[in-house]
Design a protein around this motif. Structure first.
Motif, PDB file in Angstrom:
ATOM      1  N   ILE A 105       0.849  -1.189   0.000  1.00 63.34           N
ATOM      2  CA  ILE A 105       0.000   0.000   0.000  1.00 63.34           C
ATOM      3  C   ILE A 105       0.885   1.239   0.000  1.00 63.34           C
ATOM      4  O   ILE A 105       1.841   1.327   0.773  1.00 63.34           O
ATOM      5  CB  ILE A 105      -0.917   0.034   1.240  1.00 63.34           C
ATOM      6  N   THR A 106       0.557   2.189  -0.864  1.00 64.28           N
ATOM      7  CA  THR A 106       1.260   3.468  -0.874  1.00 64.28           C
ATOM      8  C   THR A 106       0.249   4.608  -0.849  1.00 64.28           C
ATOM      9  O   THR A 106      -0.579   4.712  -1.757  1.00 64.28           O
ATOM     10  CB  THR A 106       2.145   3.621  -2.129  1.00 64.28           C
ATOM     11  N   PRO A 107       0.278   5.454   0.165  1.00 61.56           N
ATOM     12  CA  PRO A 107      -0.564   6.661   0.145  1.00 61.56           C
ATOM     13  C   PRO A 107       0.017   7.650  -0.859  1.00 61.56           C
ATOM     14  O   PRO A 107       1.215   7.942  -0.826  1.00 61.56           O
ATOM     15  CB  PRO A 107      -0.447   7.203   1.580  1.00 61.56           C
ATOM     16  N   ILE A 108      -0.806   8.133  -1.773  1.00 58.63           N
ATOM     17  CA  ILE A 108      -0.321   9.076  -2.787  1.00 58.63           C
ATOM     18  C   ILE A 108      -1.002  10.438  -2.607  1.00 58.63           C
ATOM     19  O   ILE A 108      -2.209  10.511  -2.404  1.00 58.63           O
ATOM     20  CB  ILE A 108      -0.552   8.546  -4.226  1.00 58.63           C
ATOM     21  N   ILE A 109      -0.201  11.485  -2.675  1.00 59.24           N
ATOM     22  CA  ILE A 109      -0.717  12.839  -2.533  1.00 59.24           C
ATOM     23  C   ILE A 109      -0.968  13.405  -3.927  1.00 59.24           C
ATOM     24  O   ILE A 109      -0.052  13.506  -4.748  1.00 59.24           O
ATOM     25  CB  ILE A 109       0.281  13.735  -1.769  1.00 59.24           C
ATOM     26  N   CYS A 110      -2.223  13.764  -4.186  1.00 54.08           N
ATOM     27  CA  CYS A 110      -2.642  14.168  -5.532  1.00 54.08           C
ATOM     28  C   CYS A 110      -2.987  15.659  -5.582  1.00 54.08           C
ATOM     29  O   CYS A 110      -3.048  16.338  -4.553  1.00 54.08           O
ATOM     30  CB  CYS A 110      -3.849  13.342  -5.958  1.00 54.08           C
ATOM     31  N   ASP A 111      -3.247  16.155  -6.782  1.00 57.11           N
ATOM     32  CA  ASP A 111      -3.590  17.567  -6.966  1.00 57.11           C
ATOM     33  C   ASP A 111      -4.819  17.955  -6.155  1.00 57.11           C
ATOM     34  O   ASP A 111      -4.897  19.076  -5.636  1.00 57.11           O
ATOM     35  CB  ASP A 111      -3.845  17.846  -8.450  1.00 57.11           C
ATOM     36  N   HIS A 112      -5.807  17.053  -6.061  1.00 57.88           N
ATOM     37  CA  HIS A 112      -7.050  17.364  -5.365  1.00 57.88           C
ATOM     38  C   HIS A 112      -7.107  16.801  -3.947  1.00 57.88           C
ATOM     39  O   HIS A 112      -8.169  16.803  -3.328  1.00 57.88           O
ATOM     40  CB  HIS A 112      -8.242  16.829  -6.169  1.00 57.88           C
ATOM     41  N   SER A 113      -5.992  16.339  -3.438  1.00 59.30           N
ATOM     42  CA  SER A 113      -5.984  15.754  -2.089  1.00 59.30           C
ATOM     43  C   SER A 113      -6.285  16.822  -1.034  1.00 59.30           C
ATOM     44  O   SER A 113      -5.691  17.907  -1.034  1.00 59.30           O
ATOM     45  CB  SER A 113      -4.609  15.127  -1.779  1.00 59.30           C
ATOM     46  N   GLU A 114      -7.215  16.498  -0.120  1.00 56.46           N
ATOM     47  CA  GLU A 114      -7.509  17.386   0.997  1.00 56.46           C
ATOM     48  C   GLU A 114      -6.674  17.026   2.215  1.00 56.46           C
ATOM     49  O   GLU A 114      -6.448  17.856   3.084  1.00 56.46           O
ATOM     50  CB  GLU A 114      -9.001  17.325   1.341  1.00 56.46           C
ATOM     51  N   ARG A 115      -6.227  15.783   2.299  1.00 55.70           N
ATOM     52  CA  ARG A 115      -5.336  15.362   3.379  1.00 55.70           C
ATOM     53  C   ARG A 115      -3.976  15.042   2.775  1.00 55.70           C
ATOM     54  O   ARG A 115      -3.869  14.214   1.877  1.00 55.70           O
ATOM     55  CB  ARG A 115      -5.894  14.137   4.114  1.00 55.70           C
ATOM     56  N   LYS A 116      -2.956  15.679   3.306  1.00 56.01           N
ATOM     57  CA  LYS A 116      -1.618  15.473   2.780  1.00 56.01           C
ATOM     58  C   LYS A 116      -0.633  14.966   3.822  1.00 56.01           C
ATOM     59  O   LYS A 116       0.548  14.778   3.535  1.00 56.01           O
ATOM     60  CB  LYS A 116      -1.101  16.778   2.163  1.00 56.01           C
ATOM     61  N   VAL A 117      -1.135  14.752   5.053  1.00 55.38           N
ATOM     62  CA  VAL A 117      -0.310  14.222   6.128  1.00 55.38           C
ATOM     63  C   VAL A 117      -0.983  12.967   6.671  1.00 55.38           C
ATOM     64  O   VAL A 117      -2.194  12.960   6.916  1.00 55.38           O
ATOM     65  CB  VAL A 117      -0.126  15.249   7.264  1.00 55.38           C
ATOM     66  N   ILE A 118      -0.218  11.900   6.827  1.00 53.02           N
ATOM     67  CA  ILE A 118      -0.780  10.649   7.345  1.00 53.02           C
ATOM     68  C   ILE A 118      -0.095  10.274   8.654  1.00 53.02           C
ATOM     69  O   ILE A 118       0.901  10.885   9.046  1.00 53.02           O
ATOM     70  CB  ILE A 118      -0.633   9.496   6.330  1.00 53.02           C
ATOM     71  N   LYS A 119      -0.645   9.267   9.315  1.00 53.89           N
ATOM     72  CA  LYS A 119      -0.086   8.772  10.572  1.00 53.89           C
ATOM     73  C   LYS A 119       0.374   7.322  10.363  1.00 53.89           C
ATOM     74  O   LYS A 119      -0.389   6.387  10.603  1.00 53.89           O
ATOM     75  CB  LYS A 119      -1.133   8.836  11.673  1.00 53.89           C
ATOM     76  N   PRO A 120       1.613   7.143   9.873  1.00 50.93           N
ATOM     77  CA  PRO A 120       2.074   5.784   9.540  1.00 50.93           C
ATOM     78  C   PRO A 120       2.070   4.832  10.728  1.00 50.93           C
ATOM     79  O   PRO A 120       1.781   3.644  10.559  1.00 50.93           O
ATOM     80  CB  PRO A 120       3.498   6.017   9.006  1.00 50.93           C
ATOM     81  N   GLU A 121       2.363   5.314  11.935  1.00 53.63           N
ATOM     82  CA  GLU A 121       2.364   4.433  13.107  1.00 53.63           C
ATOM     83  C   GLU A 121       0.960   3.894  13.365  1.00 53.63           C
ATOM     84  O   GLU A 121       0.780   2.710  13.661  1.00 53.63           O
ATOM     85  CB  GLU A 121       2.872   5.184  14.352  1.00 53.63           C
ATOM     86  N   ARG A 122      -0.018   4.766  13.261  1.00 53.12           N
ATOM     87  CA  ARG A 122      -1.414   4.353  13.444  1.00 53.12           C
ATOM     88  C   ARG A 122      -1.823   3.371  12.345  1.00 53.12           C
ATOM     89  O   ARG A 122      -2.467   2.358  12.612  1.00 53.12           O
ATOM     90  CB  ARG A 122      -2.315   5.594  13.408  1.00 53.12           C
ATOM     91  N   TYR A 123      -1.445   3.661  11.112  1.00 53.13           N
ATOM     92  CA  TYR A 123      -1.783   2.774   9.997  1.00 53.13           C
ATOM     93  C   TYR A 123      -1.155   1.391  10.178  1.00 53.13           C
ATOM     94  O   TYR A 123      -1.780   0.364   9.879  1.00 53.13           O
ATOM     95  CB  TYR A 123      -1.318   3.378   8.673  1.00 53.13           C
ATOM     96  N   GLN A 124       0.085   1.358  10.679  1.00 54.90           N
ATOM     97  CA  GLN A 124       0.745   0.068  10.908  1.00 54.90           C
ATOM     98  C   GLN A 124      -0.036  -0.768  11.916  1.00 54.90           C
ATOM     99  O   GLN A 124      -0.181  -1.983  11.757  1.00 54.90           O
ATOM    100  CB  GLN A 124       2.178   0.280  11.390  1.00 54.90           C
TER     101      GLN A 124
END
Length: 236
Positions: A105-124
């Protein structure tokens, strides 16, 4: 079957200790005691049968009785999915995709993305919990967030089937029409505002096939789960 996760266990391990948080869960919450047995996975395909030797809630010790290898998925699925505005929706996708079967899985930041910061520890933690709940021995790889352009321009195995699912009214194939069993798949799923026209053009230029996931307009997390299930279904 009760399954636990410990990344430090290997084929040569004879004894393993759990950290304080997991030890407390085993001894205080589940009320397990010395002599009780359960399974452990290291997330790389191995199941270990273990027996508690020291029921210490601050550091539970177990001895390894035996091990077994779980066969990998008959396919490889890498979903690159834009983070959702509401974080719990992305966490729901991570959970369900792990249960169904996904490798990366790869989170991708796009032109229309409203969220650009993720929480990798939480996702793990979400991925680990879903792996244990669904009794799997493989923990999906979670990559760092990356821009859409960087991802599309990155080195991708030439034998991968690359798709981009978008909502523009242009020529697209249905995802199910391009899927074949036992293949490497990379599927791009955009944010709530969809991919921009420029992003779609760049993906097509890089060899991504435009696909549709059905007649309904789907939320990001729903589209990702539909794509995941479609790949799993064609490999049954």
């Amino acid at each position: 079957m009760q399954l636990f996760y410990n990344p430090n266990i290997s084929e040569n391990s004879k004894e393993i200790a759990f950290d304080k948080e997991e030890s407390r869960h085993i001894i205080k919450v589940l009320r397990m005691k010395a002599g009780d047995t359960f399974k452990i996975t290291n997330g790389t395909g191995l199941f270990f049968n273990a027996e508690i030797t020291s029921a210490n809630p601050k550091g539970c010790l177990v001895k390894i009785l035996s091990e077994e290898k779980q066969p990998p998925l008959p396919y490889e699925l890498h979903l690159a999915v834009a983070p959702t505005k509401l974080n719990d929706r992305y966490e729901w996708f991570l959970e369900k995709a792990t249960e169904i079967g996904i490798t990366e899985i790869t989170p991708i930041i796009c032109d229309h993305s409203e969220r650009k910061v993720i929480k990798p520890e939480r996702y793990q933690k979400i991925l680990q919990s879903a792996m244990k709940q669904s009794l799997k021995a493989y923990l999906p790889i979670l990559n760092e967030a990356i821009s859409f352009k960087e991802f599309v321009n990155s080195e991708i195995a030439s034998d991968s089937l690359k798709c981009i699912a978008h909502c523009e009214e242009t020529d697209k194939k249905s995802l199910k029409s391009v899927l074949v069993p036992k293949k490497k798949f990379i599927i791009l799923i955009g944010p709530e505002g969809d991919f921009s026209s420029e992003e779609i053009a760049l993906a097509k230029k890089s060899g991504f096939i435009p696909v549709a996931l059905g007649d309904s307009r789907l939320r990001t997390e729903t589209a990702a789960v539909v794509a995941c299930h479609s790949v799993a279904f064609v490999n049954e």
